[in-house]
Design an enzyme around this catalytic site. Sequence first.
Site, short mmCIF file in Angstrom:
data_model
loop_
_atom_site.label_atom_id
_atom_site.label_comp_id
_atom_site.label_asym_id
_atom_site.label_seq_id
_atom_site.Cartn_x
_atom_site.Cartn_y
_atom_site.Cartn_z
N THR A 15 -11.53 -10.77 12.47
CA THR A 15 -10.67 -10.41 13.74
C THR A 15 -11.53 -10.18 14.96
O THR A 15 -11.42 -10.50 16.12
CB THR A 15 -9.88 -9.30 13.50
OG1 THR A 15 -8.94 -9.68 12.61
CG2 THR A 15 -9.17 -8.84 14.87
N SER A 62 -11.38 -13.00 6.43
CA SER A 62 -11.61 -12.66 5.12
C SER A 62 -10.94 -12.54 4.09
O SER A 62 -11.21 -12.18 3.02
CB SER A 62 -12.51 -11.18 5.62
OG SER A 62 -11.35 -10.29 5.61
N THR A 95 -11.75 -7.51 8.43
CA THR A 95 -11.63 -6.18 7.70
C THR A 95 -10.76 -6.30 6.56
O THR A 95 -10.67 -5.12 5.66
CB THR A 95 -10.83 -5.16 9.06
OG1 THR A 95 -9.53 -5.85 9.38
CG2 THR A 95 -11.67 -4.96 10.10
N1 ASP Z 1 -7.55 -11.13 8.64
C1 ASP Z 1 -8.63 -10.65 9.33
C2 ASP Z 1 -9.91 -10.82 8.52
O1 ASP Z 1 -10.09 -10.02 7.48
C3 ASP Z 1 -8.39 -9.32 9.78
C4 ASP Z 1 -9.64 -8.54 10.36
O2 ASP Z 1 -10.51 -8.91 10.37
O3 ASP Z 1 -9.22 -7.39 10.74
O4 ASP Z 1 -10.77 -11.53 8.76
#
Ligand code: ASP
Length: 324
Positions: A15, A62, A95
């Site tokens: 993100t 991720s 995340t």
């Molecule tokens: N779906 C995103 C990821 O994990 C969420 C984030 O980065 O907060 O890449």
Amino acid sequence: MTPLPSVTLIATGGTIAGAAASDTDTTTYTAGALPVATLLEAVPQLASIATLQVEQPFSIDSKDADERCWLTLRRRAAEALARQETDGLVILHGTDTLEETAYFLARTLDPCGKAVVLTGAMRPATALSADGPMNLLDAVSVAADPGACGKGVLVCFDRKLYDARSLRKRHTSALDAFDGGECGPCGHLAPLRFERCSEPARPLAAVPDDASGLPRVEVLYVAAGSRPDLLTCAIQAGARGLVLALPGNGSLPDVWHPAVRAATASGVPVVRASRCASGRVSPHPVDARTGTRPCGACSPAAARIDLMLELLAASGPSASGQTP
Ligand code: ASP
């Protein structure tokens, strides 16, 4: 003039590199859409903190990270840390599975006495109130600080520091999306202070060069009424070990006992973990009856990595291409 610390920055998407169609969209953006150069442009203050060496081995959401990503990242991180001129390392990561990557690195990467800091963001870079720039600035500040050396793998998020070994994502959308389980944060920013020393690290586990060399371990979430044939299916599909995310203190429903006993008797280890967000899973007489073992303070995701590494070690030094 004293030269600035040299920090290697490895960007992997997430993100923090996310882009949405509007600056108020914080949910339906595309993660990993922006190159790392764009993220750096938003934080000119970095230039007065460290000299950055930037790498971007991949750029993904991720949720799609797998063991191959862990091994690639570990290799790139090890190469950067081995360079004499590197003072610290920052990894930008989505995340959603940050806790798994951070835990894998904590178990397998030698920081060489240097700072290793992971961070990310909960709002895309295009949001009006993006949190990525501050998280990036904080993470680089920590990696450039001699006080972070020897502290193992750290995660810097929302002005707090966490030990990678106890990190958990606790919230789907809040900016302070992480906590340190039983341990809480191990430090804070503004000003930077390290507050708590963690337990001594376990010896580093060896890993294969190729992800196919990592034994398959699955996590099964056990809800009220979940059927134990799930476990049999997982083993038939190739799982060599299982982690059960169980209710409460790792409470194994009676109806699961025969299937679990059969699995452990056939040499497939079964670990009792908990669906609860924090707290330890303690030993219980059910372990003697069914062959299970408790995961202690680990999350189910961390217990899975532990079991993969344990099975790998048990497969012996013949597992080719292993590096400590
Ligand atoms: N779906 C995103 C990821 O994990 C969420 C984030 O980065 O907060 O890449």
